[in-house]
Write a protein that holds these residues in place. Structure first.
Motif, PDB file in Angstrom:
ATOM      1  N   ASN A   1       0.842  -1.198   0.000  1.00  0.00           N
ATOM      2  CA  ASN A   1       0.000   0.000   0.000  1.00  0.00           C
ATOM      3  C   ASN A   1       0.872   1.241   0.000  1.00  0.00           C
ATOM      4  O   ASN A   1       1.377   1.651   1.052  1.00  0.00           O
ATOM      5  N   SER A   2       1.042   1.837  -1.152  1.00  0.00           N
ATOM      6  CA  SER A   2       1.874   3.024  -1.287  1.00  0.00           C
ATOM      7  C   SER A   2       1.412   4.111  -0.315  1.00  0.00           C
ATOM      8  O   SER A   2       0.227   4.388  -0.195  1.00  0.00           O
ATOM      9  N   GLY A   3       2.373   4.686   0.386  1.00  0.00           N
ATOM     10  CA  GLY A   3       2.081   5.742   1.343  1.00  0.00           C
ATOM     11  C   GLY A   3       1.755   5.251   2.742  1.00  0.00           C
ATOM     12  O   GLY A   3       1.607   6.047   3.655  1.00  0.00           O
ATOM     13  N   SER A   4       1.647   3.933   2.918  1.00  0.00           N
ATOM     14  CA  SER A   4       1.359   3.363   4.240  1.00  0.00           C
ATOM     15  C   SER A   4       2.640   2.854   4.885  1.00  0.00           C
ATOM     16  O   SER A   4       3.643   2.629   4.215  1.00  0.00           O
ATOM     17  N   ILE A   5       2.588   2.645   6.194  1.00  0.00           N
ATOM     18  CA  ILE A   5       3.732   2.179   6.979  1.00  0.00           C
ATOM     19  C   ILE A   5       3.500   0.732   7.397  1.00  0.00           C
ATOM     20  O   ILE A   5       2.391   0.338   7.740  1.00  0.00           O
ATOM     21  N   TRP A   6       4.563  -0.064   7.388  1.00  0.00           N
ATOM     22  CA  TRP A   6       4.532  -1.454   7.838  1.00  0.00           C
ATOM     23  C   TRP A   6       5.100  -1.474   9.253  1.00  0.00           C
ATOM     24  O   TRP A   6       6.305  -1.458   9.454  1.00  0.00           O
ATOM     25  N   LEU A   7       4.232  -1.487  10.257  1.00  0.00           N
ATOM     26  CA  LEU A   7       4.661  -1.362  11.646  1.00  0.00           C
ATOM     27  C   LEU A   7       5.320  -2.618  12.207  1.00  0.00           C
ATOM     28  O   LEU A   7       6.241  -2.528  13.005  1.00  0.00           O
ATOM     29  N   ALA A   8       4.833  -3.776  11.833  1.00  0.00           N
ATOM     30  CA  ALA A   8       5.350  -5.047  12.360  1.00  0.00           C
ATOM     31  C   ALA A   8       6.374  -5.604  11.372  1.00  0.00           C
ATOM     32  O   ALA A   8       6.118  -6.566  10.655  1.00  0.00           O
ATOM     33  N   VAL A   9       7.551  -5.007  11.327  1.00  0.00           N
ATOM     34  CA  VAL A   9       8.546  -5.259  10.276  1.00  0.00           C
ATOM     35  C   VAL A   9       8.910  -6.735  10.125  1.00  0.00           C
ATOM     36  O   VAL A   9       9.102  -7.211   9.020  1.00  0.00           O
TER      37      VAL A   9
END
Length: 148
Positions: free
Chosen positions: A35-43
């Motif tokens: 998802n462009s522009g989103s953050i992946w918190l649980a790397v």
């Protein structure tokens, strides 16, 4: 006794994300390759915001179904950002972990600002599905998400 053990494990799982995010460059701002522009918190997980039983190649630890821990790259480095971990390409997409996390020269230390913004995910191939042997696909949510 069993209730205390379960409570301890739940609390440990909740506080693990912020702690481990601080142990890698740009750990709280890794881009979501789905998802462009989103953050992946649980790397280290296959779901961007949720614990998954199976971890991605950059992961902290993989908990097998029979509760035997096996190490992955970050765990193998002692949960510490090292030059070796930085130079490694955990997901096999042709970019080092350091390049993807904004530390191309592998000089970042805990508490410092990375040289660059994170440009990719170190455990999910960018673009998704383009690396041989990695079967992850976008759209998985919950603790049963898997990939290779």
């Amino acid at each position: 006794m069993n209730t205390l053990t379960i409570l301890y494990l739940c609390v440990a799982a909740v506080v693990a994300y912020p702690y481990y995010q601080l142990q890698i460059p740009n750990g709280a701002t890794v881009p979501d390759p789905c998802n462009s522009g989103s953050i992946w918190l649980a790397v280290g997980h296959y779901d961007p915001t949720h614990h998954t039983q199976e971890k991605n190649p950059f992961a902290l630890l993989q908990l097998a179904k029979i509760f035997i821990f096996s190490t992955k790259d970050f765990a193998a480095a002692g949960h510490v950002w090292t030059a070796a971990l930085c130079h490694k390409d955990s997901d096999g997409d042709g970019k080092t972990n350091g390049e993807e996390l904004g530390d191309p020269n592998c000089v970042w230390t805990v508490g410092a600002t990375a040289e660059q913004k994170a440009s990719g995910h170190p455990g999910i191939c960018n673009p998704v599905g383009s690396c041989p042997g990695q079967s992850y696909s976008c759209g998985c949510h919950g603790n049963t998400c898997v990939g290779k």
